[in-house]
Design an enzyme around this catalytic site. Sequence first.
Site, mmCIF file in Angstrom:
data_model
loop_
_atom_site.group_PDB
_atom_site.id
_atom_site.type_symbol
_atom_site.label_atom_id
_atom_site.label_comp_id
_atom_site.label_asym_id
_atom_site.label_seq_id
_atom_site.Cartn_x
_atom_site.Cartn_y
_atom_site.Cartn_z
ATOM 1 C CE LYS A 157 46.068 41.212 47.104
ATOM 2 N NZ LYS A 157 47.332 40.650 46.781
ATOM 3 N NE ARG A 204 36.403 18.539 48.852
ATOM 4 C CZ ARG A 204 36.101 17.257 49.082
ATOM 5 N NH1 ARG A 204 36.973 16.465 49.672
ATOM 6 N NH2 ARG A 204 34.934 16.764 48.730
ATOM 7 C CG ASP A 223 38.037 42.316 43.228
ATOM 8 O OD1 ASP A 223 38.232 42.801 44.354
ATOM 9 O OD2 ASP A 223 38.850 41.568 42.657
HETATM 10 C C1 LIG Z 1 41.762 43.589 43.091
HETATM 11 C C2 LIG Z 1 42.286 42.211 43.261
HETATM 12 N N1 LIG Z 1 41.431 41.164 43.186
HETATM 13 C C3 LIG Z 1 41.857 39.897 43.335
HETATM 14 C C4 LIG Z 1 43.189 39.611 43.567
HETATM 15 C C5 LIG Z 1 43.625 38.186 43.716
HETATM 16 O O1 LIG Z 1 43.883 37.922 45.056
HETATM 17 P P1 LIG Z 1 44.826 36.701 45.542
HETATM 18 O O2 LIG Z 1 46.233 37.082 45.264
HETATM 19 O O3 LIG Z 1 44.496 36.574 47.004
HETATM 20 O O4 LIG Z 1 44.400 35.497 44.771
HETATM 21 C C6 LIG Z 1 44.107 40.659 43.667
HETATM 22 C C7 LIG Z 1 45.534 40.374 43.915
HETATM 23 O O5 LIG Z 1 46.374 41.248 43.896
HETATM 24 C C8 LIG Z 1 43.648 41.993 43.509
HETATM 25 O O6 LIG Z 1 44.482 43.043 43.566
#
Ligand SMILES: Cc1ncc(COP(=O)(O)O)c(C=O)c1O
Length: 385
Positions: free
Chosen positions: A201, A50, A176
């Site tokens: 992703k 953890r 992001d």
């Molecule tokens: C641009 C973006 N950021 C964050 C996330 C969140 O990711 P997770 O599903 O791994 O929590 C997603 C999920 O589709 C996303 O498209």
Amino acid sequence: MTPLRPGRSTVAVHGHLSRPRAGEPVVLPVHQSTTYVQEVGGGSEVRYERYGNTPNQLALARKYAALEGAEAAIFLSSGMAATAMAHLAVLRPGDHLIASQFIYGGTRKLFDEEFGRFGISLSYIDPSQPRAWRKALKKNTRAVFFESPTNPNMRVVDPAPIASIAKEYGLALLVDSTFASPINFRPIEHGADVVITSGTKYLNGHSDVTAGAVAGTQSLVDEVVRLARTWGPILDSHSAWLLDRGLKTLALRVARQNSTGLAVATWATGQRKVQEVHYPGLATHPDHAIAARILDGFGGMVGLVVDGGAAGAERFLRRLRVFTHAPSLAGVESLVSEPRLTSHASLTPEQRAAQGIPDGYVRLSCGVEDAEDLIADLKQALDGL
Ligand SMILES: Cc1ncc(COP(=O)(O)O)c(C=O)c1O
């Protein structure tokens, strides 16, 4: 001779280059242990899963930091965990956050439904208007956040004016970068302080691990680690090992997805039953010039508006054979989803249309199949409209 500055494909495979010893395994084995032997008397670091400091967790974090050009990184159990922990690391009660209005629905929910309890306030702005960032500034603004390329229209945000405002006012800039991956875009090279990625992703790329990552300075990552140790959303060692295996082919996969995305978008542009094509590699995309300047590839995500609105999209989806109808993106298998039923389900059709997502909008995530097969699949599905 060892290359002084290995390229991203090399880093994605090896991480930091070291001379292996005879008899060592070529692949770092998965250390399926939650805890590690501690020196009696407390002389050694406490190693506990953890805490994020097992061999697989540390190797993965170092490799990803190198890919982003960051001092350090940490992997968490989802992209949402990464978004939450990164923001909590830079914001305090009473702070104000300025965020792009074009963000993932889950992130929007986190900001709107959870940040209030920490006394964190929000303003949303159109990220393509640099003056809007400045206008939204308040005395207590502490951080700015955007996502790029955005979902589902693949708008590409120019980071330069935002980074300069962040610097001028001493704000943390969080980005992001999920849709780009470090192969196509590295926010830190453009002035960002914190990179947030859903590892679910492109980083993993096989639609079989849920993960997230935060990269930045050592002190920022130390704070995220501190929070993660208390709140608990660390990525376990087995998932870290799987993700590292996916990461080895990141550069290959993304190069393929870039070329297939461009081929699909170019083909779709000439189709009678396709009303709109959203792809930053097309000259018709509103951010093409910015994308060409700052991205190393335009990505594998393509937005299409097909004839016939919602009913047309449904007919089209039922006919697809190679593309699978499922949310998420960026895996080796091509996926397709409808924002009206997924990321933008909470909006009315009118609100969606105002955001450039009319009914009939389908979002393609191109995998690594043959581009000709993907195009043939889309063609036969369009023929049925
Ligand atoms: C641009 C973006 N950021 C964050 C996330 C969140 O990711 P997770 O599903 O791994 O929590 C997603 C999920 O589709 C996303 O498209």
